[in-house]
Design a protein around this motif. Structure first.
Motif, PDB file in Angstrom:
ATOM      1  N   ASP A  24     130.642  40.718 -36.181  1.00 59.83           N
ATOM      2  CA  ASP A  24     131.153  40.361 -37.502  1.00 59.83           C
ATOM      3  C   ASP A  24     130.565  41.342 -38.515  1.00 59.83           C
ATOM      4  O   ASP A  24     129.433  41.146 -38.990  1.00 59.83           O
ATOM      5  CB  ASP A  24     130.757  38.922 -37.833  1.00 59.83           C
ATOM      6  CG  ASP A  24     131.375  38.424 -39.136  1.00 59.83           C
ATOM      7  OD1 ASP A  24     131.843  39.263 -39.942  1.00 59.83           O
ATOM      8  OD2 ASP A  24     131.362  37.202 -39.367  1.00 59.83           O
ATOM      9  N   LEU A  25     131.295  42.403 -38.815  1.00 62.98           N
ATOM     10  CA  LEU A  25     130.792  43.409 -39.749  1.00 62.98           C
ATOM     11  C   LEU A  25     130.541  42.811 -41.120  1.00 62.98           C
ATOM     12  O   LEU A  25     129.568  43.178 -41.796  1.00 62.98           O
ATOM     13  CB  LEU A  25     131.772  44.580 -39.842  1.00 62.98           C
ATOM     14  CG  LEU A  25     131.376  45.704 -40.812  1.00 62.98           C
ATOM     15  CD1 LEU A  25     130.056  46.350 -40.399  1.00 62.98           C
ATOM     16  CD2 LEU A  25     132.479  46.757 -40.901  1.00 62.98           C
ATOM     17  N   ASP A  26     131.375  41.883 -41.550  1.00 64.08           N
ATOM     18  CA  ASP A  26     131.196  41.300 -42.875  1.00 64.08           C
ATOM     19  C   ASP A  26     129.902  40.494 -42.963  1.00 64.08           C
ATOM     20  O   ASP A  26     129.225  40.507 -44.002  1.00 64.08           O
ATOM     21  CB  ASP A  26     132.392  40.425 -43.238  1.00 64.08           C
ATOM     22  CG  ASP A  26     133.648  41.248 -43.474  1.00 64.08           C
ATOM     23  OD1 ASP A  26     133.541  42.295 -44.130  1.00 64.08           O
ATOM     24  OD2 ASP A  26     134.717  40.862 -42.985  1.00 64.08           O
ATOM     25  N   ALA A  27     129.531  39.796 -41.887  1.00 68.23           N
ATOM     26  CA  ALA A  27     128.258  39.073 -41.887  1.00 68.23           C
ATOM     27  C   ALA A  27     127.096  40.052 -41.966  1.00 68.23           C
ATOM     28  O   ALA A  27     126.103  39.805 -42.675  1.00 68.23           O
ATOM     29  CB  ALA A  27     128.146  38.212 -40.632  1.00 68.23           C
ATOM     30  N   HIS A  28     127.202  41.166 -41.240  1.00 67.47           N
ATOM     31  CA  HIS A  28     126.168  42.198 -41.327  1.00 67.47           C
ATOM     32  C   HIS A  28     126.081  42.747 -42.750  1.00 67.47           C
ATOM     33  O   HIS A  28     124.979  42.901 -43.298  1.00 67.47           O
ATOM     34  CB  HIS A  28     126.476  43.323 -40.339  1.00 67.47           C
ATOM     35  CG  HIS A  28     125.654  44.550 -40.543  1.00 67.47           C
ATOM     36  ND1 HIS A  28     124.289  44.586 -40.314  1.00 67.47           N
ATOM     37  CD2 HIS A  28     125.993  45.794 -40.984  1.00 67.47           C
ATOM     38  CE1 HIS A  28     123.829  45.802 -40.599  1.00 67.47           C
ATOM     39  NE2 HIS A  28     124.844  46.539 -41.004  1.00 67.47           N
ATOM     40  N   LEU A  29     127.225  43.020 -43.362  1.00 69.88           N
ATOM     41  CA  LEU A  29     127.225  43.553 -44.719  1.00 69.88           C
ATOM     42  C   LEU A  29     126.663  42.552 -45.725  1.00 69.88           C
ATOM     43  O   LEU A  29     126.033  42.950 -46.705  1.00 69.88           O
ATOM     44  CB  LEU A  29     128.643  43.972 -45.112  1.00 69.88           C
ATOM     45  CG  LEU A  29     129.144  45.268 -44.466  1.00 69.88           C
ATOM     46  CD1 LEU A  29     130.630  45.463 -44.746  1.00 69.88           C
ATOM     47  CD2 LEU A  29     128.349  46.459 -44.975  1.00 69.88           C
ATOM     48  N   ASP A  30     126.855  41.270 -45.484  1.00 68.81           N
ATOM     49  CA  ASP A  30     126.254  40.266 -46.358  1.00 68.81           C
ATOM     50  C   ASP A  30     124.729  40.390 -46.347  1.00 68.81           C
ATOM     51  O   ASP A  30     124.078  40.289 -47.403  1.00 68.81           O
ATOM     52  CB  ASP A  30     126.658  38.858 -45.907  1.00 68.81           C
ATOM     53  CG  ASP A  30     128.053  38.470 -46.372  1.00 68.81           C
ATOM     54  OD1 ASP A  30     128.569  39.121 -47.307  1.00 68.81           O
ATOM     55  OD2 ASP A  30     128.622  37.523 -45.801  1.00 68.81           O
TER      56      ASP A  30
END
Length: 411
Positions: free
Chosen positions: A302-308
């Motif tokens: 989950d790239l978005d979770a990493h970016l969060d």
């Protein structure tokens, strides 16, 4: 030829070798990046450096990236280690296209070219668009490596007047009428070096100027996913007036890992094809295994979770820098408050020269980047760029204490 004297024979001295041909004028005229040289100067581990625009290495998802490489090499070694097509890995292009589409810019995999970081995308654009003497408009100040790129192309770089929100549309239109530029280069989100963001109304105005007068726009977006506050603004590429003349450059360097050197270029079909041909001449294609690993990572994680997680850490580091600047800088200094990205833009009092002060700062084991090299014309000697991403809030506080000592006391 020999000369005989008595019984001795001596060889005549060989002629001196001719000098090799000179470097091309563009190689002689374009200087090295002061930022890269400062990074080398401050490589000592005891230096707290606000100079480099480097992602925080402890936030890399090394485990997830390692797993992606392992899976690719286990499942498809023959293709992952082989030559590939110039356009790029289909799965990676499809993943990028999906992310752009979900953010409001309808994109297909065929609209994209995978590049060696967004920097290569910019170099490809310069190769296929610019003839020596062509005019390129830029923000003032702007990304230093873009100035180098346009310099190598032999372009004449003309700065567009700006304020704290970026380029001024009326001034841009006047320059376009007078200079007849071929290209306008912009970083609309969290600009390097200033950290400022171009407001939505100005993005629309820029698109309309390009539509009326017929110039290309290079919209560089390496930092757009690093927004801490507010909602995403539309890309200039999304406005109908500029849809057929805007190139969007993106990168995984700030989202995944800069060492993978992966970026992309989204462009209208004719220009995209020219860039593909230019890339064939430059490097044939971007690393096959790195592309495959990136595609695998995006499919499995989950790239978005990493970016969060990254954004949360960077927000706290920005806040730590902003909180400490009043005590660290001389009286009369000013700075901005970016809504995301990696940089804060500082201006010292008029009588201070940020370049001249840098050796003193380095002697105190702290560093920044002077602002002057980022200007295409009329550099501001009092300006400097500070990156907040690489150090923890505690390290930032210590770095600011050192900076206060270097600048001769707190304000």
């Amino acid at each position: 030829m020999t000369t005989t004297v008595g019984d001795a024979t001596e060889a005549a001295p060989a002629p001196a070798p001719a000098a090799p041909p000179a470097l091309a004028a563009r190689a002689r005229d374009v200087g090295a990046s002061p930022v890269r040289e400062i990074l080398a100067l401050t490589a000592r581990p005891e230096v707290i450096s606000f100079a480099g625009g480097l992602p925080a290495p402890e936030l890399f998802d090394a485990q997830g990236i390692r797993a992606a490489y392992a899976r690719v090499l286990a499942e498809q070694p023959r293709t992952a280690l082989q030559y590939s097509t110039t356009d790029g890995d289909p799965a990676l292009r499809a993943a990028v296209a999906g992310r752009l589409t979900r953010r409001g810019l309808a994109t297909g995999a065929g609209d994209l070219l995978v590049t060696g970081g967004s920097q290569q995308g910019l170099a490809l654009l310069a190769t296929v668009l610019l003839e020596p003497g062509d005019v390129v408009l830029v923000e003032n100040p702007t990304y230093l490596a873009a100035l180098q790129c346009f310099g190598f192309a032999g372009a004449r770089v003309v700065p567009v007047p700006t304020d704290e929100d970026g380029v001024l549309p009326d001034a841009l239109e006047e320059l376009v009428r007078r200079e007849r530029p071929k290209l306008l280069y912009l970083i609309p989100d969290f600009q390097n070096p200033t950290g400022r963001t171009l407001p939505e109304r100005r993005r629309r105005a820029v698109a309309e100027v390009a539509g009326r007068h017929g110039l290309w726009i290079a919209e560089d977006d390496p930092y757009g996913e690093l927004r801490f506050e507010g909602g995403h603004l539309p890309w200039i590429s999304s406005y109908a007036a500029a849809a057929d003349r805007t190139v969007l450059l993106g990168s995984f360097s700030k989202m995944m890992a800069p060492g993978m050197r992966l970026g992309w270029l989204r462009a209208p079909a004719g220009l995209l094809r020219a860039c593909v041909i230019a890339k064939q001449a430059a490097d044939l294609h971007t690393s096959t295994v790195d592309q495959a690993a990136a595609a695998r990572y995006l499919a499995d994680n989950d790239l978005d979770a990493h970016l969060d997680r990254v954004r949360t850490a960077y927000r706290s580091r920005r806040d730590a820098l902003l909180a400490g600047l009043p005590a660290a800088l001389p009286a009369g200094s000013t700075w901005n408050r970016p809504d995301g990205g990696m940089f804060v833009w500082v201006r010292l009092p008029e009588d201070r020269d940020a370049t001249a002060l840098l050796p003193t700062a380095v002697a105190h084991d702290v560093a920044y980047v002077p602002g002057a090299p980022f200007y295409a014309a009329d550099p501001d000697r009092a300006a400097l760029r500070m990156s907040f991403t690489t150090h923890t809030p505690e390290e930032i506080a210590e770095g600011l204490r050192r900076l206060a000592a270097a600048f001769g006391g707190a304000r």
